[in-house]
Design a protein around this motif. Structure first.
Motif: not given
Length: 375
Positions: A118-138
Protein backbone atom coordinates in the motif's frame (compact mmCIF):
# COMPACT_ATOMS: atom_id res chain seq x y z
CA UNK A 1 70.28 35.36 19.35
CA UNK A 2 69.06 38.62 17.78
CA UNK A 3 68.36 36.81 14.49
CA UNK A 4 66.33 34.24 16.41
CA UNK A 5 64.29 37.00 18.08
CA UNK A 6 63.71 38.67 14.70
CA UNK A 7 62.53 35.39 13.16
CA UNK A 8 60.17 34.76 16.06
CA UNK A 9 58.79 38.28 15.70
CA UNK A 10 58.39 37.79 11.96
CA UNK A 11 56.57 34.48 12.48
CA UNK A 12 54.33 36.12 15.07
CA UNK A 13 53.41 38.98 12.73
CA UNK A 14 52.77 36.54 9.87
CA UNK A 15 50.59 34.37 12.10
CA UNK A 16 48.53 37.33 13.34
CA UNK A 17 48.10 38.60 9.78
CA UNK A 18 47.09 35.13 8.55
CA UNK A 19 44.68 34.68 11.46
CA UNK A 20 42.92 37.95 10.62
CA UNK A 21 42.68 37.00 6.94
CA UNK A 22 41.27 33.56 7.83
CA UNK A 23 38.65 35.22 10.05
CA UNK A 24 37.60 37.32 7.05
CA UNK A 25 37.64 34.22 4.82
CA UNK A 26 35.38 32.36 7.26
CA UNK A 27 32.44 34.66 6.46
CA UNK A 28 32.21 33.83 2.73
CA UNK A 29 33.31 30.25 3.55
CA UNK A 30 30.25 29.87 5.78
CA UNK A 31 27.87 30.98 3.03
CA UNK A 32 29.70 28.77 0.55
CA UNK A 33 29.28 25.82 2.93
CA UNK A 34 25.56 26.53 3.27
CA UNK A 35 25.29 26.66 -0.52
CA UNK A 36 27.11 23.32 -0.80
CA UNK A 37 24.80 21.74 1.80
CA UNK A 38 21.69 22.94 -0.01
CA UNK A 39 23.08 21.67 -3.34
CA UNK A 40 23.88 18.32 -1.70
CA UNK A 41 20.37 18.03 -0.26
CA UNK A 42 18.79 18.89 -3.63
CA UNK A 43 20.98 16.31 -5.39
CA UNK A 44 20.10 13.61 -2.87
CA UNK A 45 16.39 14.46 -3.07
CA UNK A 46 16.55 14.11 -6.87
CA UNK A 47 18.23 10.72 -6.56
CA UNK A 48 15.66 9.67 -3.98
CA UNK A 49 12.84 10.65 -6.33
CA UNK A 50 14.43 8.66 -9.15
CA UNK A 51 14.79 5.60 -6.92
CA UNK A 52 11.15 5.89 -5.90
CA UNK A 53 10.10 5.89 -9.56
CA UNK A 54 12.30 2.83 -10.25
CA UNK A 55 10.73 0.85 -7.40
CA UNK A 56 7.18 1.77 -8.40
CA UNK A 57 7.89 0.80 -12.00
CA UNK A 58 9.29 -2.55 -10.83
CA UNK A 59 6.19 -3.23 -8.72
CA UNK A 60 3.84 -2.41 -11.59
CA UNK A 61 5.94 -4.46 -14.02
CA UNK A 62 5.60 -7.39 -11.62
CA UNK A 63 1.82 -7.10 -11.94
CA UNK A 64 2.10 -7.88 -15.65
CA UNK A 65 4.73 -10.54 -15.14
CA UNK A 66 4.08 -14.29 -14.95
CA UNK A 67 6.99 -14.74 -12.54
CA UNK A 68 6.28 -15.53 -8.89
CA UNK A 69 9.52 -13.95 -7.70
CA UNK A 70 9.80 -10.18 -7.28
CA UNK A 71 13.27 -8.70 -7.51
CA UNK A 72 13.31 -5.54 -5.40
CA UNK A 73 15.49 -2.75 -6.89
CA UNK A 74 18.06 -2.31 -4.12
CA UNK A 75 20.39 0.62 -3.60
CA UNK A 76 23.20 1.05 -1.09
CA UNK A 77 22.42 4.76 -0.93
CA UNK A 78 18.79 4.51 0.16
CA UNK A 79 16.71 2.57 2.66
CA UNK A 80 13.32 1.34 1.46
CA UNK A 81 10.29 0.19 3.46
CA UNK A 82 7.17 -1.37 1.92
CA UNK A 83 3.92 -1.42 3.97
CA UNK A 84 0.59 -3.17 3.47
CA UNK A 85 -2.79 -1.55 4.02
CA UNK A 86 -2.51 -2.23 7.77
CA UNK A 87 0.82 -0.40 7.91
CA UNK A 88 2.75 -3.58 8.51
CA UNK A 89 6.15 -3.89 6.89
CA UNK A 90 6.16 -6.33 4.01
CA UNK A 91 9.74 -5.70 3.02
CA UNK A 92 12.61 -3.42 4.10
CA UNK A 93 16.26 -2.95 3.24
CA UNK A 94 17.18 -1.88 6.82
CA UNK A 95 16.43 -3.09 10.33
CA UNK A 96 15.28 0.26 11.67
CA UNK A 97 13.87 3.53 10.41
CA UNK A 98 16.34 6.43 10.53
CA UNK A 99 15.62 9.63 12.38
CA UNK A 100 14.21 12.20 9.98
CA UNK A 101 16.32 15.01 11.54
CA UNK A 102 19.42 13.66 9.81
CA UNK A 103 17.79 12.29 6.68
CA UNK A 104 15.38 13.09 3.87
CA UNK A 105 12.40 10.85 3.22
CA UNK A 106 9.71 10.39 0.62
CA UNK A 107 6.46 8.47 0.97
CA UNK A 108 4.52 7.04 -2.01
CA UNK A 109 1.01 5.62 -2.11
CA UNK A 110 0.87 2.54 -4.34
CA UNK A 111 -1.96 1.30 -6.53
CA UNK A 112 -3.23 -2.27 -6.22
CA UNK A 113 -0.51 -4.79 -6.96
CA UNK A 114 0.34 -8.45 -6.57
CA UNK A 115 2.55 -7.68 -3.54
CA UNK A 116 -0.48 -6.20 -1.73
CA UNK A 117 1.75 -3.22 -0.93
CA UNK A 118 0.00 0.00 0.00
CA UNK A 119 2.82 2.42 0.88
CA UNK A 120 6.45 2.85 -0.09
CA UNK A 121 8.80 4.83 2.17
CA UNK A 122 12.27 5.85 1.01
CA UNK A 123 14.84 7.35 3.36
CA UNK A 124 18.27 8.79 2.56
CA UNK A 125 20.73 9.40 5.37
CA UNK A 126 22.54 12.72 4.96
CA UNK A 127 26.26 12.88 5.55
CA UNK A 128 27.94 16.29 5.49
CA UNK A 129 31.44 15.06 6.41
CA UNK A 130 32.73 15.44 2.86
CA UNK A 131 31.47 19.02 2.70
CA UNK A 132 32.99 19.91 6.08
CA UNK A 133 36.26 18.25 5.08
CA UNK A 134 36.28 20.09 1.77
CA UNK A 135 35.68 23.49 3.43
CA UNK A 136 38.27 22.76 6.14
CA UNK A 137 40.94 21.74 3.64
CA UNK A 138 40.16 24.79 1.53
CA UNK A 139 40.40 27.12 4.54
CA UNK A 140 43.61 25.50 5.82
CA UNK A 141 45.17 25.65 2.36
CA UNK A 142 44.30 29.32 2.03
CA UNK A 143 45.60 29.96 5.56
CA UNK A 144 48.93 28.29 4.75
CA UNK A 145 49.15 30.21 1.48
CA UNK A 146 48.40 33.52 3.24
CA UNK A 147 50.91 32.74 6.03
CA UNK A 148 53.72 31.91 3.57
CA UNK A 149 52.87 34.96 1.45
CA UNK A 150 52.76 37.23 4.50
CA UNK A 151 56.06 35.86 5.79
CA UNK A 152 57.80 36.40 2.44
CA UNK A 153 56.32 39.89 1.97
CA UNK A 154 57.15 40.98 5.53
CA UNK A 155 60.65 39.54 5.26
CA UNK A 156 61.29 41.39 2.02
CA UNK A 157 59.77 44.55 3.47
CA UNK A 158 61.88 44.64 6.63
CA UNK A 159 65.16 43.57 4.98
CA UNK A 160 66.19 47.15 4.03
CA UNK A 161 65.29 48.40 7.52
CA UNK A 162 67.14 45.46 9.08
CA UNK A 163 70.25 46.30 7.08
CA UNK A 164 69.94 49.98 7.97
CA UNK A 165 69.50 49.08 11.63
CA UNK A 166 72.55 46.81 11.45
CA UNK A 167 74.62 49.64 9.94
CA UNK A 168 73.41 52.05 12.64
CA UNK A 169 74.14 49.48 15.34
CA UNK A 170 77.66 48.98 14.06
CA UNK A 171 78.17 52.74 13.71
CA UNK A 172 77.04 53.46 17.27
CA UNK A 173 79.09 50.59 18.68
CA UNK A 174 82.18 51.85 16.89
CA UNK A 175 81.41 55.45 17.86
CA UNK A 176 80.85 54.53 21.52
CA UNK A 177 84.10 52.56 21.54
CA UNK A 178 85.99 55.50 20.04
CA UNK A 179 84.44 57.96 22.52
CA UNK A 180 85.19 55.92 25.65
CA UNK A 181 88.98 55.93 25.23
CA UNK A 182 89.46 59.73 24.93
CA UNK A 183 86.98 60.32 27.77
CA UNK A 184 88.99 57.99 29.99
CA UNK A 185 92.24 59.74 29.03
CA UNK A 186 90.67 63.16 29.72
CA UNK A 187 89.44 62.07 33.13
CA UNK A 188 92.81 60.58 34.08
CA UNK A 189 94.79 63.64 33.00
CA UNK A 190 92.37 66.08 34.62
CA UNK A 191 92.58 64.14 37.88
CA UNK A 192 96.40 64.34 37.69
CA UNK A 193 96.20 68.08 37.03
CA UNK A 194 93.78 68.47 39.94
CA UNK A 195 96.27 66.74 42.24
CA UNK A 196 98.94 69.26 41.20
CA UNK A 197 96.70 72.30 41.43
CA UNK A 198 93.69 71.70 43.66
CA UNK A 199 92.62 75.32 43.59
CA UNK A 200 92.19 75.58 39.80
CA UNK A 201 88.44 75.94 39.22
CA UNK A 202 88.78 75.42 35.47
CA UNK A 203 90.24 71.95 36.02
CA UNK A 204 87.49 71.03 38.48
CA UNK A 205 84.79 72.17 36.06
CA UNK A 206 86.38 70.27 33.18
CA UNK A 207 86.69 67.12 35.32
CA UNK A 208 83.05 67.36 36.40
CA UNK A 209 81.99 67.82 32.78
CA UNK A 210 83.92 64.69 31.78
CA UNK A 211 82.35 62.72 34.66
CA UNK A 212 78.88 63.83 33.51
CA UNK A 213 79.70 62.74 29.97
CA UNK A 214 80.90 59.37 31.28
CA UNK A 215 77.63 58.87 33.18
CA UNK A 216 75.63 59.61 30.03
CA UNK A 217 77.96 57.38 27.99
CA UNK A 218 77.50 54.46 30.41
CA UNK A 219 73.69 54.82 30.30
CA UNK A 220 73.66 54.79 26.49
CA UNK A 221 76.13 51.91 26.36
CA UNK A 222 74.00 49.83 28.74
CA UNK A 223 70.80 50.63 26.83
CA UNK A 224 72.43 49.51 23.55
CA UNK A 225 73.86 46.30 24.98
CA UNK A 226 71.09 45.15 27.33
CA UNK A 227 69.33 43.02 24.67
CA UNK A 228 72.51 41.46 23.34
CA UNK A 229 74.66 41.00 26.45
CA UNK A 230 73.90 38.59 29.27
CA UNK A 231 74.66 40.37 32.56
CA UNK A 232 75.60 37.55 34.91
CA UNK A 233 75.21 37.95 38.67
CA UNK A 234 78.05 37.88 41.17
CA UNK A 235 78.53 38.46 44.89
CA UNK A 236 79.23 42.19 45.32
CA UNK A 237 80.41 43.94 48.48
CA UNK A 238 77.65 46.54 48.37
CA UNK A 239 79.25 48.64 51.12
CA UNK A 240 82.62 49.09 49.42
CA UNK A 241 81.11 49.45 45.95
CA UNK A 242 78.69 52.17 47.11
CA UNK A 243 81.44 54.10 48.88
CA UNK A 244 83.54 54.03 45.69
CA UNK A 245 80.67 55.39 43.63
CA UNK A 246 79.93 58.12 46.19
CA UNK A 247 83.60 59.16 46.07
CA UNK A 248 83.21 59.61 42.31
CA UNK A 249 80.32 62.05 42.87
CA UNK A 250 82.06 64.16 45.52
CA UNK A 251 83.50 66.61 43.00
CA UNK A 252 80.12 66.96 41.22
CA UNK A 253 78.46 67.73 44.54
CA UNK A 254 81.24 70.15 45.50
CA UNK A 255 80.66 72.13 42.29
CA UNK A 256 77.20 73.00 43.71
CA UNK A 257 78.58 73.43 47.26
CA UNK A 258 76.62 70.34 48.27
CA UNK A 259 77.50 67.73 50.85
CA UNK A 260 77.09 63.99 50.36
CA UNK A 261 76.19 62.57 53.75
CA UNK A 262 76.89 58.85 54.16
CA UNK A 263 74.98 56.48 56.40
CA UNK A 264 76.39 53.24 55.03
CA UNK A 265 76.42 50.07 57.09
CA UNK A 266 79.49 47.83 56.78
CA UNK A 267 79.68 44.26 55.44
CA UNK A 268 76.58 44.19 53.27
CA UNK A 269 76.86 41.78 50.37
CA UNK A 270 74.48 41.35 47.45
CA UNK A 271 74.17 38.94 44.52
CA UNK A 272 73.71 41.12 41.43
CA UNK A 273 75.53 42.15 38.29
CA UNK A 274 78.05 44.88 39.07
CA UNK A 275 77.23 46.93 35.93
CA UNK A 276 73.49 46.92 36.69
CA UNK A 277 74.08 47.88 40.34
CA UNK A 278 76.27 50.77 39.18
CA UNK A 279 73.52 52.05 36.89
CA UNK A 280 71.07 52.10 39.82
CA UNK A 281 73.51 53.90 42.13
CA UNK A 282 74.89 56.38 39.59
CA UNK A 283 71.54 57.45 38.12
CA UNK A 284 69.93 57.89 41.52
CA UNK A 285 72.79 59.93 43.04
CA UNK A 286 73.38 62.01 39.87
CA UNK A 287 69.66 62.92 39.72
CA UNK A 288 69.68 63.84 43.41
CA UNK A 289 72.61 66.20 42.80
CA UNK A 290 71.16 67.56 39.56
CA UNK A 291 67.76 68.46 41.01
CA UNK A 292 68.94 69.70 44.42
CA UNK A 293 69.47 73.30 45.40
CA UNK A 294 72.96 74.64 45.92
CA UNK A 295 74.48 74.31 49.40
CA UNK A 296 72.03 71.55 50.30
CA UNK A 297 72.88 67.95 51.10
CA UNK A 298 72.15 64.47 49.80
CA UNK A 299 71.85 61.62 52.30
CA UNK A 300 72.94 58.19 51.02
CA UNK A 301 71.87 55.29 53.20
CA UNK A 302 72.58 51.57 53.10
CA UNK A 303 71.41 49.14 55.74
CA UNK A 304 69.81 45.74 56.04
CA UNK A 305 67.49 43.66 58.17
CA UNK A 306 66.89 39.93 58.26
CA UNK A 307 64.85 39.99 55.03
CA UNK A 308 66.00 42.92 52.88
CA UNK A 309 68.84 45.21 51.93
CA UNK A 310 67.68 48.83 51.82
CA UNK A 311 69.45 51.43 49.69
CA UNK A 312 68.09 54.97 49.63
CA UNK A 313 69.07 58.41 48.40
CA UNK A 314 67.39 61.46 49.93
CA UNK A 315 67.71 65.01 48.63
CA UNK A 316 66.27 68.33 49.76
CA UNK A 317 65.59 69.86 46.38
CA UNK A 318 62.49 70.98 44.52
CA UNK A 319 60.68 67.64 44.68
CA UNK A 320 58.91 65.75 41.89
CA UNK A 321 55.61 66.89 40.38
CA UNK A 322 54.46 63.45 39.22
CA UNK A 323 56.28 60.37 40.54
CA UNK A 324 54.30 58.07 38.22
CA UNK A 325 56.00 59.47 35.09
CA UNK A 326 59.64 59.76 36.12
CA UNK A 327 60.48 56.19 35.06
CA UNK A 328 59.09 56.68 31.55
CA UNK A 329 61.74 56.85 28.84
CA UNK A 330 62.66 60.38 27.70
CA UNK A 331 60.63 61.97 30.52
CA UNK A 332 62.39 64.87 32.22
CA UNK A 333 61.05 66.95 35.12
CA UNK A 334 62.88 70.02 33.85
CA UNK A 335 64.28 70.29 30.32
CA UNK A 336 66.68 73.04 31.40
CA UNK A 337 68.54 70.53 33.57
CA UNK A 338 69.68 68.61 30.49
CA UNK A 339 69.97 64.85 30.07
CA UNK A 340 68.17 62.43 27.78
CA UNK A 341 65.56 61.13 30.22
CA UNK A 342 66.76 57.53 29.95
CA UNK A 343 68.51 57.04 33.30
CA UNK A 344 65.53 56.22 35.50
CA UNK A 345 63.97 54.14 32.74
CA UNK A 346 67.12 52.01 32.75
CA UNK A 347 66.91 51.80 36.55
CA UNK A 348 63.29 50.64 36.35
CA UNK A 349 64.12 47.91 33.81
CA UNK A 350 67.03 46.65 35.94
CA UNK A 351 64.84 46.59 39.05
CA UNK A 352 62.08 44.66 37.27
CA UNK A 353 64.64 42.17 35.97
CA UNK A 354 66.16 41.60 39.45
CA UNK A 355 62.90 41.79 41.48
CA UNK A 356 64.00 44.98 43.22
CA UNK A 357 61.17 47.06 44.68
CA UNK A 358 61.25 50.84 44.19
CA UNK A 359 59.55 53.35 46.46
CA UNK A 360 59.63 57.08 45.66
CA UNK A 361 58.57 59.65 48.24
CA UNK A 362 58.51 63.29 47.24
CA UNK A 363 57.11 66.64 48.32
CA UNK A 364 57.34 69.79 46.24
CA UNK A 365 59.87 72.34 47.57
CA UNK A 366 60.96 69.83 50.24
CA UNK A 367 62.77 67.04 48.37
CA UNK A 368 62.62 63.43 47.28
CA UNK A 369 63.70 60.03 48.55
CA UNK A 370 64.36 57.03 46.28
CA UNK A 371 64.26 53.73 48.17
CA UNK A 372 65.38 50.40 46.71
CA UNK A 373 64.50 47.14 48.46
CA UNK A 374 66.73 44.18 47.57
CA UNK A 375 65.24 40.87 48.72
Amino acid sequence: MQDLINKKHLFKLSFVYSFLIIILICIPAYFYMQSEIQSYKYNQASQLEQQGLNIQRAIYDFNNSKSDIFYFPKSFSFNAYVYDKNDKIIYSTANKILNGNNAILKKYSLNENRLKAKTLLLIKELNFKKIYLKISLLTISMGIFVFISAYIILKQTITPYKKANSYLDRFFNDAMHEIKTPLGILQLNLELLEEKDKKAKEIKRSLNAVKTLLLTYEDIEYMMKQKRVSYTKEIVDFTIFLKQRVDMFESLAASKKMKLKREIKDNIFLEINRVELQRIIDNTISNAIKYSDESSEVIIRLNSNNEQIIFSVEDFGKGIKDTTKIFNRYHREESIKGGFGIGLNIVKNICEKNNIKIDVKSKLKEGSTFIYLFS
